[in-house]
Design a protein around this motif. Structure first.
Motif: not given
Length: 352
Positions: A41-42, A92-94, A101-103
């Motif tokens: 999450h950048a 940085g989350r989505f 979601n990046f995760n």
């Protein structure tokens, strides 16, 4: 040490991203190997500065011939999210293009083999291709650490239940205050992708006592300080020494984990009953009794009945709270590790 730059094409012509990867070659063929990445999450930077402080320790160990197992480091794992600025704030989350979601939605494969990964699809969006690349980079490592942070929190770990209590040495080495043990699907988060191939094997072949897989939550978004960067780097280094990736008897000296370890179904997701301003009465790290006042929500300022108190649903330990001071009804306010199973128990993942 070898430095490489992984290229990632953007979703439009002329746009591209770069991912820096550092690799340290171990001198032993039998020593455990390690993979560490930060800022999936950048906008979560405590892990980035911890890795920056870790690198001199690794270079020194390499110069002295003390790196036994291969080590792969990705200091900033999400260049796609790092480039997403929305009204001056990094998102940085989505992924803005897919709203994912990046995760989440990492490829889950049935064996720790790069050939088991789905074929690279150049037409896939950048976030999808990034996730495939990160799984490929982490593939086959015995130790996989994914460095994140919460909004405001104590340092804590998410750990697959199958790896506990064998991972108590790592929790002690990192000096975290709490460990959340999860089981079941978690939306194909990176951590789930890292442990999933081994869950398909018989336990004796999976060698769970050798494995370390965890999401590391390094306090809160604003906890980007030199003192934390240094202490967190020392904790990461101690994990590598404790597990035999690096030869260092002093750093490998066992440290007892004195924090709280609880299954994820003990976590109370305390949400806002009304929209409004938030007045907190507790901080992360506090123990509370059932019925204790956690926060007051001022929903209709100026009115005699314009606020409402939020009470602890059970006795427990406050380990996170939101960083903002306003929210909507239903937004998460506090996460509490309860002494017993939550009436709203969840498995795998707490949030989307």
């Amino acid at each position: 040490m070898k430095k490489t730059i992984e290229k990632l094409a953007g979703d439009t012509e002329g746009a591209s991203y770069e991912l820096t990867v550092f690799r340290f070659k171990g001198t032993s063929k039998t020593a455990p190997t390690a993979y560490i990445q930060a800022a999936l999450h950048a906008g979560e930077l405590p892990g980035v500065v911890a890795v920056h402080s870790l690198m001199p320790l690794l270079r020194k160990a390499e110069a002295e011939g003390r790196i036994l197992g291969d080590i792969t480091i990705v200091p900033a794992a999400n260049p796609v999210g790092r480039a997403q600025f929305f009204f001056g704030e990094v998102e940085g989350r989505f992924h803005l293009g897919t709203r994912t979601n990046f995760n989440r939605d990492f490829p889950l494969i049935n064996r720790p083999d790069k050939n088991a990964l789905p074929p690279a699809n150049p037409a896939a969006t950048a976030d999808v291709r990034l996730k495939r690349l990160l799984v490929e980079l982490s593939m086959g490592h015995d130790i996989v650490l994914d460095l994140h942070c919460d909004f405001e929190s104590v340092p804590y770990l998410y750990v697959p239940a199958q790896l506990w209590p064998a991972m108590q040495d790592c929790a002690g080495a990192m000096g975290v205050d709490a460990v959340i043990l999860w089981d079941g699907p978690s939306g194909a988060a990176f951590e789930e992708a890292a442990i999933h191939p081994y869950l398909q094997m018989p336990p004796e072949k999976a060698a769970f006592d050798r494995r370390v897989v965890t999401t590391v939550e390094y306090r809160g978004l604003a906890d980007v300080y030199e003192k934390y960067a240094k202490s967190d780097a020392e904790g990461l280094y101690r994990v590598l020494a404790t597990r035999g990736v690096i030869a260092d008897e002093k750093a490998a000296k066992p440290r007892k984990f004195n924090g709280i370890a609880a299954p994820i179904d003990h976590v109370e997701m305390v949400d806002m009953p009304r929209s409004g301003a938030i007045l907190f009465h507790v901080e992360p790290g506090q123990h509370v009794r059932k019925g204790a006042k956690l926060a007051t929500i001022v929903h209709t300022p100026g009115e005699p009945d314009g606020s409402i108190d939020v009470l602890a649903p059970q006795a427990g330990y406050v380990f996170t709270r939101v960083v903002g001071r306003s929210g909507r009804a239903g937004d998460n306010l506090i996460k509490l590790i309860g002494e017993k199973r939550s009436s709203d128990a969840r498995s795998g993942a707490l949030e989307a």
